[in-house]
Structure formats: structure tokens, C-alpha cells
Design a protein around this motif. Structure first.
Motif, PDB file in Angstrom:
ATOM      1  N   UNK A  83       0.880  -1.033   0.101  1.00  0.00           N
ATOM      2  CA  UNK A  83       0.015   0.019   0.010  1.00  0.00           C
ATOM      3  C   UNK A  83       0.615   0.795  -0.179  1.00  0.00           C
ATOM      4  N   UNK A  84       2.392   0.940   0.730  1.00  0.00           N
ATOM      5  CA  UNK A  84       2.335   2.303  -0.029  1.00  0.00           C
ATOM      6  C   UNK A  84       4.017   1.725   1.122  1.00  0.00           C
ATOM      7  N   UNK A  85       4.505   3.125   1.761  1.00  0.00           N
ATOM      8  CA  UNK A  85       6.228   2.820   2.401  1.00  0.00           C
ATOM      9  C   UNK A  85       5.770   2.964   4.273  1.00  0.00           C
ATOM     10  N   UNK A  86       6.736   2.120   4.957  1.00  0.00           N
ATOM     11  CA  UNK A  86       6.098   2.713   6.246  1.00  0.00           C
ATOM     12  C   UNK A  86       6.910   3.696   7.180  1.00  0.00           C
ATOM     13  N   UNK A  87       6.630   5.037   7.151  1.00  0.00           N
ATOM     14  CA  UNK A  87       6.996   6.070   8.076  1.00  0.00           C
ATOM     15  C   UNK A  87       7.604   6.436   8.669  1.00  0.00           C
ATOM     16  N   UNK A  88       7.354   5.781   9.556  1.00  0.00           N
ATOM     17  CA  UNK A  88       8.666   5.204  10.364  1.00  0.00           C
ATOM     18  C   UNK A  88       9.627   5.175  11.201  1.00  0.00           C
ATOM     19  N   UNK A  89      10.153   4.272   9.537  1.00  0.00           N
ATOM     20  CA  UNK A  89      10.937   3.299   9.195  1.00  0.00           C
ATOM     21  C   UNK A  89      11.610   3.569   7.992  1.00  0.00           C
ATOM     22  N   UNK A  90      12.253   5.219   8.077  1.00  0.00           N
ATOM     23  CA  UNK A  90      12.763   5.067   6.387  1.00  0.00           C
ATOM     24  C   UNK A  90      14.351   4.404   5.770  1.00  0.00           C
ATOM     25  N   UNK A  91      15.157   3.862   7.291  1.00  0.00           N
ATOM     26  CA  UNK A  91      16.013   3.373   5.950  1.00  0.00           C
ATOM     27  C   UNK A  91      15.519   1.793   6.543  1.00  0.00           C
ATOM     28  N   UNK A 182      10.196 -15.304   7.406  1.00  0.00           N
ATOM     29  CA  UNK A 182      11.066 -14.668   8.219  1.00  0.00           C
ATOM     30  C   UNK A 182      12.213 -13.912   7.721  1.00  0.00           C
ATOM     31  N   UNK A 183      12.349 -12.961   7.744  1.00  0.00           N
ATOM     32  CA  UNK A 183      13.371 -12.247   6.728  1.00  0.00           C
ATOM     33  C   UNK A 183      14.541 -11.376   8.105  1.00  0.00           C
ATOM     34  N   UNK A 184      15.145 -11.065   7.864  1.00  0.00           N
ATOM     35  CA  UNK A 184      16.796 -10.614   8.362  1.00  0.00           C
ATOM     36  C   UNK A 184      17.485  -8.927   7.633  1.00  0.00           C
ATOM     37  N   UNK A 185      17.302  -8.234   7.918  1.00  0.00           N
ATOM     38  CA  UNK A 185      17.744  -7.469   6.816  1.00  0.00           C
ATOM     39  C   UNK A 185      19.307  -6.593   7.713  1.00  0.00           C
ATOM     40  N   UNK A 186      20.267  -7.257   6.946  1.00  0.00           N
ATOM     41  CA  UNK A 186      21.115  -6.798   8.248  1.00  0.00           C
ATOM     42  C   UNK A 186      22.020  -5.239   7.809  1.00  0.00           C
ATOM     43  N   UNK A 187      21.826  -4.409   7.375  1.00  0.00           N
ATOM     44  CA  UNK A 187      22.452  -3.178   6.639  1.00  0.00           C
ATOM     45  C   UNK A 187      20.389  -2.416   6.681  1.00  0.00           C
ATOM     46  N   UNK A 188      21.044  -0.805   6.396  1.00  0.00           N
ATOM     47  CA  UNK A 188      20.401  -0.359   5.912  1.00  0.00           C
ATOM     48  C   UNK A 188      19.541   0.309   4.404  1.00  0.00           C
ATOM     49  N   UNK A 189      18.595   0.142   4.419  1.00  0.00           N
ATOM     50  CA  UNK A 189      18.043   0.271   2.854  1.00  0.00           C
ATOM     51  C   UNK A 189      17.149   1.372   2.976  1.00  0.00           C
ATOM     52  N   UNK A 190      16.208   1.475   2.330  1.00  0.00           N
ATOM     53  CA  UNK A 190      14.396   2.173   2.221  1.00  0.00           C
ATOM     54  C   UNK A 190      13.976   2.149   2.678  1.00  0.00           C
ATOM     55  N   UNK A 191      12.662   3.277   2.969  1.00  0.00           N
ATOM     56  CA  UNK A 191      11.653   2.829   3.465  1.00  0.00           C
ATOM     57  C   UNK A 191      11.136   1.425   2.907  1.00  0.00           C
ATOM     58  N   UNK A 192      10.125   0.930   4.080  1.00  0.00           N
ATOM     59  CA  UNK A 192      10.129  -0.480   4.037  1.00  0.00           C
ATOM     60  C   UNK A 192       7.939   0.026   2.991  1.00  0.00           C
TER      61      UNK A 192
END
Length: 447
Positions: A83-91, A182-192
Motif C-alpha cells: 500500500x505504501x511505505x512505513x513512515x517510521x522506518x525510513x531506513x 521471516x527475513x533478516x535485513x543486515x544493513x540499512x536500506x530504504x523505507x519499508x
């Protein structure tokens, strides 16, 4: 400075690293950098993945033809619409594991999942991922946890706007049961890229906990689905899937959390003995005509129909309940524009050989958006739908839930409390109103 904020500050630098990784992994043909309409290619074990609609994803089959479900085909057991991006998780959620809890419709003996980075401007790195049968909350049933791979590798980087389908894993997927993806994200990316109204409790944990069966590290609950957009199964008895396409009323807003009492859930219960999956592609606030991604209400129905319906695995029939928000949110006062948009959805479905069952627009007389003008538009849209000039067949959700003594309102027993969304009882009545014979009739009508 806490650890998560430190990750965020390093987001720009790490994002460059992620983009480089995307280029490396791209050489293996794993990635789909398709548009928001679902263009592009996926790969599973180095071959073009089929969507169950007649050809490689992103390629239309000849008009009027759709591939039937078979022993070798995939069938969707669960899906949701980004639906869009999670605003509280910009990275994103760097250094954390995301355990999505989802509820199946049809079962099978193997599974694959789809992760989406659709609305992020930056690459997403997945370090590890897994799937398991749920035992309640974040716990897995003993012996069911499977590590996922992507082209034979445990890690993958999804470019901005892309998605990835995992390799298949052998797993006895239950009918009407929970799965943990389940997924593990090891590094910062963009918004979810996410679905904000899951009505299902999922979980977050620090570190790589993809192989944890106990669920103990998953101490942070949430009620959204992150990155995950589909789970498909293989089932020799499968007869395909029905896609429910709509707004918050299809999404289940107003129903109880973790109760799986949305109207598509009720429909899935009725279809279980017929081995037909049900996929819920509702988005709260969604409209036929207007894009609302910035408001986390998704792309317009017309623009997302291919991605969220036609590209789903094994789809055979579409049930559409959309248009109320064009009146209430979009301020549309021309019913002909709404019905023309709904006819365009039917046209797109017919081009894939799919039959369309459409719903009348349900009443909102006790909602703040009600007035003589909005009610007139709703009634005129419904008149065109009932006349058979929009869809192949009609399910009259308006008549199912309206108050017989005040037809412009929802019946009190069926009202969740805001005059717009049904309660569990209302959704139960809607899910029971659909004719199973109509759902099994695959031939599109000539409108």
C-alpha cells in the motif's frame, strides 16, 4: 546514541553498499525491477517464474486464455497488496528480523514466497529468510522451519522497485493455518514496502533470528506486514485461486485482530473442500481511479490490478468490491466515471480469460461522509452494476448488509461502529453471500 539510531545515520553510506550488491546479485538473474504495474521478470532456480496466468510474469498470454491450475502449477494460498511505505522506518529495520504471520487458505506440499521492495527508492538486502508452520504467536511447529534460498543462495538484494520469488521448499503447508515468514535485513536500506492494516499480529527481533523456532526473541509485536506480498503452494488437487480485490471492506477493517474473520476468510472456509485458494488484495482507503500511495492507500485499482490480481499464482476468478472511496475520499460525483473504471478492471480480467464477480457498493448512511449527493452517486453506481453492464456476475453486498428499515445505513448488527465498515457478523454474512457455483464458472461473459 542507541544502536538503531546509529544504523539510521549510517543509512546513506550503507545504501551505496547495498546498491553495489544489487548489481552483483543481478548477474544471477534473481531480480525483478518491474514497474508498479507488475512488469519485468522473476526467476526461480534460473528459469522464468510463471504467475499461473499463462506465461512468464510481465508477458500477457493471448487474449481470452488463462493457464489452468495443474499438478505442476503454483496456487496462491495467501497474498496482500503493498500500500505504501512505513513512515517510521525510513531506513528499514537494519540488524533486525521481521517475522510476518499470515493465514493460509489452501494447503500444499511445497511453498515459495514473494518479497517486494516496490515503493523504496533504494535496494533491500535480505541476509537470510525462512518459512515455518506457526504454532501460535511467533512460535514455529517443531520440525517445520525451512531456510529459504534465492537461486540457490541464502542472501539476495532486491533493487528499488523490484521483487523476488524464493526457491521452492518442501513443507507441508496446512489448510486454514498460520505460516511464519521471516527475513533478516543486515544493513540499512530504504523505507519499508508494507501493508498497514494486517489485522494480524507479526513480530520483530534483534539480530538474525530467522532460524529461531521458539519465538522467544520476538518481543516486539506489530500489526503490519512488511515486504512479504505472496505465499504460493503446490497442491495436486488445487483448482486455482479466487482473488478478492477491493478497499478496507475487503481488507477487513472493523473485524477482530487475529480472528481471520474478514469476508475473504469466510469465503476461504467455504471453498476449502473444493481446493480453491482465496487471496485478499484489499487496501484500506483504495479507490478505482486515484493513486494514494503517499497516503499509504495504494495505487489506483486500475493501475494495480495487473500486479495484485493478474500476476497472482493460479488465479481463476476475481471478486471486485471497490468504489466507495471514490465517492467518500475522491469526491467523485460522476457515477459514470466510477462504472467506467470498474468496466476497465473487467476488461483487463477478460484479456486473461478470467471471470469477474462484482459487488454493489455497501451503505454508509451513518458515516460522516454521507449526504444526499454521495448517496445519489452510490445508488446510481449500484443501479448500473445490478443491470449487468459492469461485471460478469453480481454479488449484492449492499442488500446483504443494509438495514431493511433504513436502506441507506448498515444494519446495526452488521455495523462495526463507524457506519461504514462491517463487524465480524457483517463480514460473515458477506462471505456467505457469494455463490460458489459462480466462483467455479471460469468463462468470462461478453458485456
Amino acid at each position: 546514541m542507541n544502536r538503531h539510531r546509529g544504523f539510521a545515520l549510517l543509512g546513506g553510506l550503507v545504501g551505496v553498499v547495498a546498491l553495489v550488491c544489487a548489481a552483483i546479485f543481478g548477474a544471477y538473474g534473481l531480480l525483478d525491477a518491474g514497474s508498479s504495474a507488475g512488469a519485468g521478470r522473476d526467476s526461480v532456480n534460473g528459469t522464468a517464474a510463471t504467475s499461473g496466468t499463462g506465461g512468464p510474469r510481465g508477458q500477457n498470454p493471448p487474449p481470452g486464455r488463462a493457464a489452468p491450475a495443474s499438478a505442476d502449477a503454483w496456487t496462491g494460498t495467501w497474498a496482500t497488496a503493498p500500500a505504501g511505505v512505513e513512515t517510521r522506518a525510513p531506513y528499514g529495520h537494519p540488524g533486525r528480523s521481521i517475522r510476518n504471520v499470515v493465514h493460509t487458505s489452501i494447503g500444499g506440499n511445497s511453498a515459495r514466497v514473494t518479497f517486494s521492495n516496490l515503493y523504496s527508492p533504494r535496494a533491500l538486502m535480505i541476509g537470510h529468510a525462512s518459512v515455518a508452520v506457526g504454532a501460535g504467536g511467533p512460535r514455529a511447529v517443531d520440525g517445520t522451519l525451512r531456510q529459504l534460498s534465492f537461486g540457490g543462495r541464502p542472501a539476495v538484494t532486491i533493487p528499488a522497485g523490484g521483487q523476488i520469488i524464493s526457491d521452492p521448499v518442501a513443507l507441508r503447508v496446512p489448510y486454514d493455518g498460520d505460516l511464519l515468514v521471516t527475513l533478516y535485513t543486515p544493513v540499512a536500506g530504504g523505507p519499508v514496502t508494507y501493508h498497514p492494516s494486517a489485522l494480524q499480529t507479526s513480530y520483530l527481533a534483534d539480530g538474525d533470528r530467522t532460524q529461531d523456532s521458539s519465538g522467544a526473541p520476538y518481543t516486539e509485536p506489530s500489526r503490519v506486514w512488511r515486504y512479504l506480498t505472496a505465499v504460493d503452494v503446490q497442491n495436486r488437487e488445487s483448482r486455482g485461486a479466487v482473488v478478492a480485490f477491493g478497499d478496507s471492506i475487503t481488507d477487513g477493517v472493523g473485524s477482530r485482530t487475529d480472528a481471520n474473520s474478514r469476508w475473504p476468510d469466510i469465503l476461504a472456509d467455504r471453498l476449502r473442500g473444493r481446493n480453491i485458494g482465496v487471496l485478499n488484495e484489499g487496501i484500506g482507503g483504495n479507490t478505482v481511479l486515484q493513486d494514494s500511495v503517499r497516503d499509504r492507500k495504494g495505487a489506483s485499482g486500475i493501475s494495480r490490478f495487473r500486479r495484485d490480481v493478474l500476476d497472482r499464482a493460479g488465479v481463476r476468478t476475481v471478486v471486485i468490491d471497490l468504489g466507495v472511496n471514490d465517492i467518500l475520499r475522491g469526491q467523485e460525483r460522476d457515477p459514470a466515471r466510477i462504472t467506467a473504471g470498474l468496466r476497465e478492471l473487467t476488461r483487463q480480467a477478460h484479456a486473461r480469460g478470467l471471470r469477474v464477480i462484482g459487488s454493489t457498493l455497501t451503505p454508509f448512511g451513518a458515516h460522516r461522509g454521507y449526504n444526499a449527493d454521495t448517496e445519489s452517486v452510490r445508488e446510481r453506481v449500484n443501479a448500473e452494476i445490478r443491470a449487468g453492464r459492469v461485471f460478469d456476475d453480481v454479488v449484492d453486498f449492499d442488500r446483504v448488509v443494509r438495514d431493511p428499515y433504513a436502506p441507506h445505513r448498515i444494519r446495526p448488527l452488521y455495523d462495526a461502529g463507524d457506519g461504514l465498515h462491517p463487524s465480524d457478523a457483517g463480514y460473515r454474512a458477506m462471505g456467505r453471500a457469494l455463490s460458489l457455483d459462480l466462483l467455479e464458472n471460469k468463462a468470462p461473459a461478453a458485456l
